[in-house]
Design a protein around this motif. Structure first.
Motif, PDB file in Angstrom:
ATOM      1  N   VAL A 173       9.637 -25.024  -9.114  1.00  0.00           N
ATOM      2  CA  VAL A 173       9.825 -24.708  -7.689  1.00  0.00           C
ATOM      3  C   VAL A 173       8.647 -25.235  -6.870  1.00  0.00           C
ATOM      4  O   VAL A 173       8.837 -25.863  -5.820  1.00  0.00           O
ATOM      5  CB  VAL A 173      10.024 -23.190  -7.487  1.00  0.00           C
ATOM      6  CG1 VAL A 173       9.903 -22.806  -6.017  1.00  0.00           C
ATOM      7  CG2 VAL A 173      11.389 -22.761  -8.029  1.00  0.00           C
TER       8      VAL A 173
ATOM      9  N   SER B 272       8.982 -28.922  -6.566  1.00  0.00           N
ATOM     10  CA  SER B 272      10.077 -29.375  -5.702  1.00  0.00           C
ATOM     11  C   SER B 272       9.727 -29.297  -4.224  1.00  0.00           C
ATOM     12  O   SER B 272      10.245 -30.068  -3.423  1.00  0.00           O
ATOM     13  CB  SER B 272      11.347 -28.565  -5.972  1.00  0.00           C
ATOM     14  OG  SER B 272      11.226 -27.261  -5.439  1.00  0.00           O
TER      15      SER B 272
ATOM     16  N   TYR C  70       4.419 -20.712  -3.486  1.00  0.00           N
ATOM     17  CA  TYR C  70       5.534 -20.149  -4.243  1.00  0.00           C
ATOM     18  C   TYR C  70       5.059 -19.413  -5.494  1.00  0.00           C
ATOM     19  O   TYR C  70       5.731 -18.513  -5.986  1.00  0.00           O
ATOM     20  CB  TYR C  70       6.546 -21.233  -4.635  1.00  0.00           C
ATOM     21  CG  TYR C  70       7.597 -21.487  -3.585  1.00  0.00           C
ATOM     22  CD1 TYR C  70       8.576 -20.527  -3.313  1.00  0.00           C
ATOM     23  CD2 TYR C  70       7.618 -22.663  -2.862  1.00  0.00           C
ATOM     24  CE1 TYR C  70       9.538 -20.758  -2.349  1.00  0.00           C
ATOM     25  CE2 TYR C  70       8.576 -22.899  -1.899  1.00  0.00           C
ATOM     26  CZ  TYR C  70       9.534 -21.945  -1.642  1.00  0.00           C
ATOM     27  OH  TYR C  70      10.494 -22.162  -0.683  1.00  0.00           O
TER      28      TYR C  70
ATOM     29  N   LEU D 131       7.274 -15.981  -5.464  1.00  0.00           N
ATOM     30  CA  LEU D 131       8.449 -15.808  -6.317  1.00  0.00           C
ATOM     31  C   LEU D 131       8.404 -14.478  -7.059  1.00  0.00           C
ATOM     32  O   LEU D 131       7.334 -13.994  -7.425  1.00  0.00           O
ATOM     33  CB  LEU D 131       8.543 -16.943  -7.335  1.00  0.00           C
ATOM     34  CG  LEU D 131       8.968 -18.302  -6.781  1.00  0.00           C
ATOM     35  CD1 LEU D 131       8.653 -19.402  -7.779  1.00  0.00           C
ATOM     36  CD2 LEU D 131      10.449 -18.316  -6.428  1.00  0.00           C
TER      37      LEU D 131
ATOM     38  N   VAL E 182      14.667 -25.852  -3.701  1.00  0.00           N
ATOM     39  CA  VAL E 182      13.947 -24.909  -4.560  1.00  0.00           C
ATOM     40  C   VAL E 182      14.917 -24.089  -5.412  1.00  0.00           C
ATOM     41  O   VAL E 182      14.610 -23.756  -6.565  1.00  0.00           O
ATOM     42  CB  VAL E 182      12.978 -24.005  -3.763  1.00  0.00           C
ATOM     43  CG1 VAL E 182      11.879 -24.827  -3.130  1.00  0.00           C
ATOM     44  CG2 VAL E 182      13.690 -23.168  -2.730  1.00  0.00           C
TER      45      VAL E 182
ATOM     46  N   ALA F  30      14.818 -24.044  -9.514  1.00  0.00           N
ATOM     47  CA  ALA F  30      14.717 -22.854 -10.368  1.00  0.00           C
ATOM     48  C   ALA F  30      15.740 -22.905 -11.494  1.00  0.00           C
ATOM     49  O   ALA F  30      15.431 -22.596 -12.648  1.00  0.00           O
ATOM     50  CB  ALA F  30      14.897 -21.591  -9.523  1.00  0.00           C
TER      51      ALA F  30
END
Length: 197
Positions: A36, A39, A45, A49, A176, A180
């Motif tokens: 992620v 990307s 992130y 996350l 994203v 994942a």
């Protein structure tokens, strides 16, 4: 068939790891975080996350055993490599109190039933509709983007108790969300003796 990693991607991950220590994450969580971050070129992130390693292990097994993958929009589907996906947005219609994305979720659920991996990267209303259904998913990648409803729908996903990958902020998006799922696709399947039961 093993995935061939391009030298540019290898160098990108080397630079990512030089700037962000991901070594403390368990294996699948680390794979998702790194893909992620890669990307989006967004190191934040790593702390934004939210996921559970045990849920990822179960989802990884379901994915590699052939569980269906459903996306909210074609942009997410286009980003998922090495796997067919289900996206019913083209046939969906909006109506009073129902967006096209929400209707597409209903149509997809009629097709795939329980046990699918759902990848929502665009529409908060798609995630809201998914939570209103009794989908019994293998995993929900809930990373819709936007200032209206995105953070709230992701909070509702976390509160639902469903196995999920989400994030706290308003950011997200097709790239994203696909990343994942790709992290789980690309991660090797352990030999039977190493599987977590």
């Amino acid at each position: 068939m093993n995935r061939v990693v391009h030298p540019i991607e290898q160098e990108s991950y080397r630079r990512l790891r030089a700037r962000l220590d991901t070594s403390h994450f368990p294996p699948l969580t680390r794979a998702v975080v790194e893909r992620v971050v890669h990307s989006a070129a967004d190191l934040e992130y790593a702390s934004d996350l939210v996921m559970d390693e045990g849920e990822l292990v179960a989802a990884h097994a379901a994915l590699h055993a052939g569980a269906p993958v459903v996306t909210d929009v074609e942009m997410v589907a286009a980003g998922i490599t090495r796997r067919e996906t289900v996206c019913r947005l083209g046939e969906a219609k909006s109506g009073p109190g129902l967006t096209r994305s929400a209707h597409a979720v209903r149509l997809a659920y009629e097709e795939v039933g329980p046990g699918a991996l759902w990848v929502i990267g665009c529409a908060p209303t798609a995630l809201e509709e998914l939570l209103a259904l009794d989908v019994s998913p293998a995993l929900v990648v809930g990373l819709p983007v936007g200032f209206v409803g995105a953070a709230e729908s992701k909070a509702a996903l976390r509160e639902s108790g469903l196995p999920a990958v989400s994030n706290v902020s308003e950011k997200g998006g097709s790239a994203v969300a696909a990343a994942a799922l790709n992290a789980l696709l690309y991660h090797p399947v352990p030999p039977a003796s190493e599987e977590i039961l």
